[in-house]
Design an enzyme around this catalytic site. Structure first.
Site, PDB file in Angstrom:
ATOM      1  N   GLU A  28    -111.675 -10.150  15.634  1.00  0.00           N
ATOM      2  CA  GLU A  28    -111.283 -11.326  16.029  1.00  0.00           C
ATOM      3  C   GLU A  28    -111.829 -12.598  15.437  1.00  0.00           C
ATOM      4  OE1 GLU A  28    -111.471 -13.456  20.564  1.00  0.00           O
ATOM      5  OE2 GLU A  28    -112.364 -11.485  20.349  1.00  0.00           O
ATOM      6  N   LYS A  60    -113.553   0.052  24.949  1.00  0.00           N
ATOM      7  CA  LYS A  60    -113.826  -0.840  23.734  1.00  0.00           C
ATOM      8  C   LYS A  60    -115.224  -1.582  23.959  1.00  0.00           C
ATOM      9  CE  LYS A  60    -111.733  -5.084  23.212  1.00  0.00           C
ATOM     10  NZ  LYS A  60    -112.798  -6.010  23.250  1.00  0.00           N
ATOM     11  N   ASP A  80    -112.113  -7.569  29.350  1.00  0.00           N
ATOM     12  CA  ASP A  80    -112.969  -8.193  30.401  1.00  0.00           C
ATOM     13  C   ASP A  80    -112.439  -9.907  30.071  1.00  0.00           C
ATOM     14  OD1 ASP A  80    -113.879  -8.866  27.751  1.00  0.00           O
ATOM     15  OD2 ASP A  80    -115.992  -8.444  28.307  1.00  0.00           O
ATOM     16  N   SER A  81    -111.487 -10.295  29.540  1.00  0.00           N
ATOM     17  CA  SER A  81    -110.961 -11.430  29.599  1.00  0.00           C
ATOM     18  C   SER A  81    -110.460 -11.755  30.771  1.00  0.00           C
ATOM     19  CB  SER A  81    -109.945 -11.671  28.479  1.00  0.00           C
ATOM     20  OG  SER A  81    -108.974 -10.579  28.335  1.00  0.00           O
ATOM     21  N   ASP A 105    -112.098  -2.547  28.374  1.00  0.00           N
ATOM     22  CA  ASP A 105    -113.401  -2.928  27.900  1.00  0.00           C
ATOM     23  C   ASP A 105    -114.479  -2.610  28.816  1.00  0.00           C
ATOM     24  OD1 ASP A 105    -113.057  -4.752  25.678  1.00  0.00           O
ATOM     25  OD2 ASP A 105    -112.177  -6.311  26.834  1.00  0.00           O
ATOM     26  N   GLU A 120    -118.328  -4.118  22.035  1.00  0.00           N
ATOM     27  CA  GLU A 120    -118.303  -5.401  21.087  1.00  0.00           C
ATOM     28  C   GLU A 120    -119.464  -5.231  20.192  1.00  0.00           C
ATOM     29  OE1 GLU A 120    -116.038  -8.665  23.825  1.00  0.00           O
ATOM     30  OE2 GLU A 120    -118.001  -8.918  23.173  1.00  0.00           O
TER      31      GLU A 120
END
Length: 278
Positions: free
Chosen positions: A181, A112, A43-44, A82, A114
C-alpha cells in the site's frame, strides 16, 4: 472458488488478480456477481461503515460479524479478513485465540496482518497452525500514528531496501500473498519480481500481480474524499441522495404512497368493521 494455488498460477501466467473490499451481504453478493477474484473484509470498515476516524477501534467481534455477512453473500469467492488492531500484537497464544475465533466463527479463508518485525513470527506461527496469511507492507493503517500520517512509504533507497527485506521475510514465513500500500511503483515492481507469491497493490502502480480497492471508494458511496490512487468507476452516492430526497418530498406533499402501493379490504368486510353488517 479460487484458492492459493490458483493465485500462484495467475502470477506465473501474468493474469492480474482482482481484489475488492466488502463488509456486508449485498456488497459481497455484488462483488461475486462481478467476478472479483478475492474479497477483503478490511478493518477499513471502521471508517467507511462504522464511522470511526481510524481503524483502531475495530474489534475482533466486528470482524467476525461482518465476515459472516460477507460469507453469506459470496459463497464462491476467496475471502481474506483483517486481524484488527492489537489482536495479534499480543502473546502468540492470545494471537492464536483471536485468529481461531475469526476463522472458525466467520468462515474466512485467510487472515491479513500488517507490518513486519515481530509480525513475521506471527505469520510463521499462524501458517504452521494451518491458517493462510496475507501480509501487508508499506502504508499500514493500524500504525498510521507511528508512521506520521497517511504517507507514501519507501520513497528513499534505505527505506525501500528495508521493505524489500521485509517482503522476503513475509514470504519465507509462509505468507500466501502480500498487499503493498502506498509505495512507489518502481519499488512495487522490484518486490513483485523478487517474490514468488502474488503482490496486491493499492497505490502501488501497475507492475504488481493484482489490485485492491475499497468498495465505497470505487463506487463513490458515502465518501467525500478519496486518495490519489483511487479511480471511481461510478457514483451511486448522487443517485441515492436524489432518490431519498424525492421520497421525502413525495411523503411531505402526499404523493406517496399511491393506491397501487396500498392494500384493500373487501367492501363487505369494511362495512362489518364499521358496524354496517348485521
Amino acid at each position: 472458488m479460487k484458492t492459493k494455488t490458483d493465485f500462484l498460477k495467475m502470477k506465473e501466467q501474468g493474469e492480474p488478480i482482482t481484489m475488492l473490499t466488502a463488509y456486508d451481504y449485498p456488497s459481497a453478493k455484488l462483488a461475486e456477481e462481478a467476478k472479483v477474484d478475492m474479497i477483503l473484509v478490511g478493518d477499513s470498515l471502521g471508517m467507511v461503515v462504522l464511522g470511526y476516524d481510524s481503524t483502531v477501534p475495530v474489534t475482533v467481534e466486528d470482524m467476525i460479524h461482518h465476515t459472516k455477512a460477507v460469507r453469506r453473500g459470496a459463497k464462491e469467492t476467496f475471502i481474506v479478513t483483517d486481524m484488527p488492531f492489537m489482536s495479534y500484537h499480543v502473546s502468540l497464544q492470545d494471537t492464536m485465540i483471536n485468529a481461531r475465533r475469526i476463522v472458525q466463527e466467520s468462515g474466512a479463508h485467510a487472515l491479513k496482518v500488517e507490518g513486519a518485525g515481530e509480525v513475521i513470527s506471527t505469520i510463521h506461527y499462524l501458517t504452521n497452525a494451518g491458517i493462510p496469511v496475507v501480509a501487508h507492507l508499506g502504508l499500514t493503517p493500524q500504525s498510521v500514528g507511528v508512521l506520521g500520517g497517511y504517507k507514501v512509504q519507501g520513497k528513499d533507497a534505505e527505506s525501500a531496501k528495508k521493505l524489500i527485506e521485509d517482503a522476503k521475510k513475509c514470504e519465507e514465513a509462509g505468507a500466501i500473498a502480500l498487499v503493498l500500500e502506498c509505495v512507489p511503483m518502481q519499488l512495487a515492481e522490484l518486490i513483485s519480481e523478487q517474490l514468488t507469491i502474488p503482490t496486491i497493490g493499492i497505490g502501488a502502480g501497475q507492475k504488481v500481480d493484482g489490485q485492491v480497492l475499497v468498495y465505497h471508494d470505487l463506487i463513490s458511496y458515502g465518501v467525500n474524499r478519496v486518495p490519489k490512487f483511487v479511480k471511481q468507476y461510478t457514483s451511486v452516492q448522487e443517485e441515492i441522495v436524489r432518490g431519498i430526497s424525492q421520497y421525502v418530498t413525495e411523503v411531505k406533499t402526499g404523493q406517496f404512497p399511491e393506491e397501487k402501493h396500498s392494500f384493500t379490504m373487501k367492501e363487505e368486510e369494511c362495512l362489518a368493521l364499521y358496524g354496517g353488517k348485521q
